[in-house]
Design an enzyme around this catalytic site. Structure first.
Site, PDB file in Angstrom:
ATOM      1  N   LYS A 137       0.832  -1.196   0.000  1.00  0.00           N
ATOM      2  CA  LYS A 137       0.000   0.000   0.000  1.00  0.00           C
ATOM      3  C   LYS A 137       0.870   1.252   0.000  1.00  0.00           C
ATOM      4  O   LYS A 137       1.802   1.376   0.802  1.00  0.00           O
ATOM      5  CB  LYS A 137      -0.901   0.022   1.234  1.00  0.00           C
ATOM      6  N   LYS A 241     -12.828  -7.931  -7.183  1.00  0.00           N
ATOM      7  CA  LYS A 241     -13.178  -8.431  -5.856  1.00  0.00           C
ATOM      8  C   LYS A 241     -14.554  -9.095  -5.976  1.00  0.00           C
ATOM      9  O   LYS A 241     -15.577  -8.408  -5.906  1.00  0.00           O
ATOM     10  CB  LYS A 241     -13.207  -7.280  -4.852  1.00  0.00           C
TER      11      LYS A 241
END
Length: 312
Positions: A137, A241
């Site tokens: 991230k 997702k």
């Protein structure tokens, strides 16, 4: 007609997950169970991510309340499009009751690293577990400092390791160009959602300007959003997702019709959502490591957590 039971949950992370959206301390969701008249059961998981285009947990609970205590296949198929996480969960549970499902395949997985310098200590543990792809991230601290950590991390990783970066829409155009210039030199697998959702045209421009691929995530959370991005010209990577994408049948049709470059990824739910997502990923045979390697973010195993949830 199936008997419906559902239980909401709140599952703290071992340590907060830091992204450009802020600090995420716990995964909240709903486990649903459908029971047939002969006692067979089908399980589903509602794990919303509103920042990625899904409904909020409150809307999901209202959906479950409306369907309770019994539900038909027709009612499941009529769940509205603006409840994609609910649709995925209920269709997954119904599929388990109506189709002989094989066990999910053991696909190559990426490991999710913590933000910042903590990634330098985290990757060897995941490497020892067999992970060869890592996701880090970014856009959570000063960008120059993060670039320095990236250089150190890339040098530390073995040559055969793949590294992908996820900005969660937290960069500006100028800073995204700085990142991608470095990424081109360091052979980064891709940069995920460098710009906010509203900057779609700029995402297209970045995709054409740099060698490092760009992946859409927040911009393409649901099947409806994926279809819109494809119509507008996106031919890069889609991070999918499944747990928030909506109807699995429609998602499969989209992927197969357009032969897209896909990365299937977790929403940090339990094994119920993960196994349903992995079955779909295995059917579509993506050529990139899936992003379901997140077990280390929780204190207890999925089995322990689910056993306790359903027993209490």
């Amino acid at each position: 007609m199936y008997q419906l039971e559902f239980r909401s949950y709140r599952r703290p992370f071992r340590q907060p997950l830091i992204t450009s959206h802020g600090l995420w301390a716990a995964r909240e969701g709903i486990i649903v169970r459908l029971t047939a008249s002969d006692g067979r059961m089908g399980w589903g998981e509602i794990a919303p991510l509103p920042d990625f285009g899904s409904e909020r947990l409150e809307a999901a609970l209202l959906c479950c309340d409306r369907l309770f205590p019994t539900v038909t296949p027709e009612a499941i198929l009529e769940i509205p499009e603006n409840l994609p996480a609910c649709t995925f969960a209920f269709v997954s549970a119904l599929t388990e009751l109506t189709v002989a499902l094989p066990p999910p395949l053991d696909l190559p997985q990426s490991g999710l690293l913590p933000a910042g310098e903590a990634a330098l200590e985290a990757w060897p543990l995941l490497w020892a577990e067999g992970k060869r792809t890592f996701k880090w991230k970014i856009a959570v601290g000063a960008w120059r400092d993060e670039l320095a950590v990236l250089e150190t991390l890339r040098d530390a990783l073995p040559d055969e390791a793949a590294l992908r970066l996820d900005a969660n829409g937290g960069l500006t155009w100028d800073i995204a160009c700085e990142w991608l210039t470095v990424c081109d030199r360091l052979n980064i697998e891709y940069v995920e959602q460098p710009l906010p959702v509203d900057y779609f045209d700029d995402l297209l421009r970045l995709s054409d300007r740099f060698q490092t691929p760009i992946a859409l995530d927040e911009s393409a959370g649901t099947v409806q959003q994926m279809e819109s991005c494809y119509r507008r010209g996106w031919r890069g990577i889609f991070v999918i997702k499944p747990a928030i994408a909506g109807c699995p049948v429609r998602l499969r049709e989209f992927c197969q019709t357009h032969d897209i470059d896909a990365v299937f990824s977790s929403v940090l739910g339990t094994s119920i959502a993960r196994e349903a997502g992995l079955r779909l990923a295995a059917d579509l045979a993506p050529n990139r490591a899936a992003g379901f390697g997140v077990e280390q973010w929780f204190r207890e195993s999925d089995r322990e957590f689910l056993d306790t949830l359903w027993r209490d």
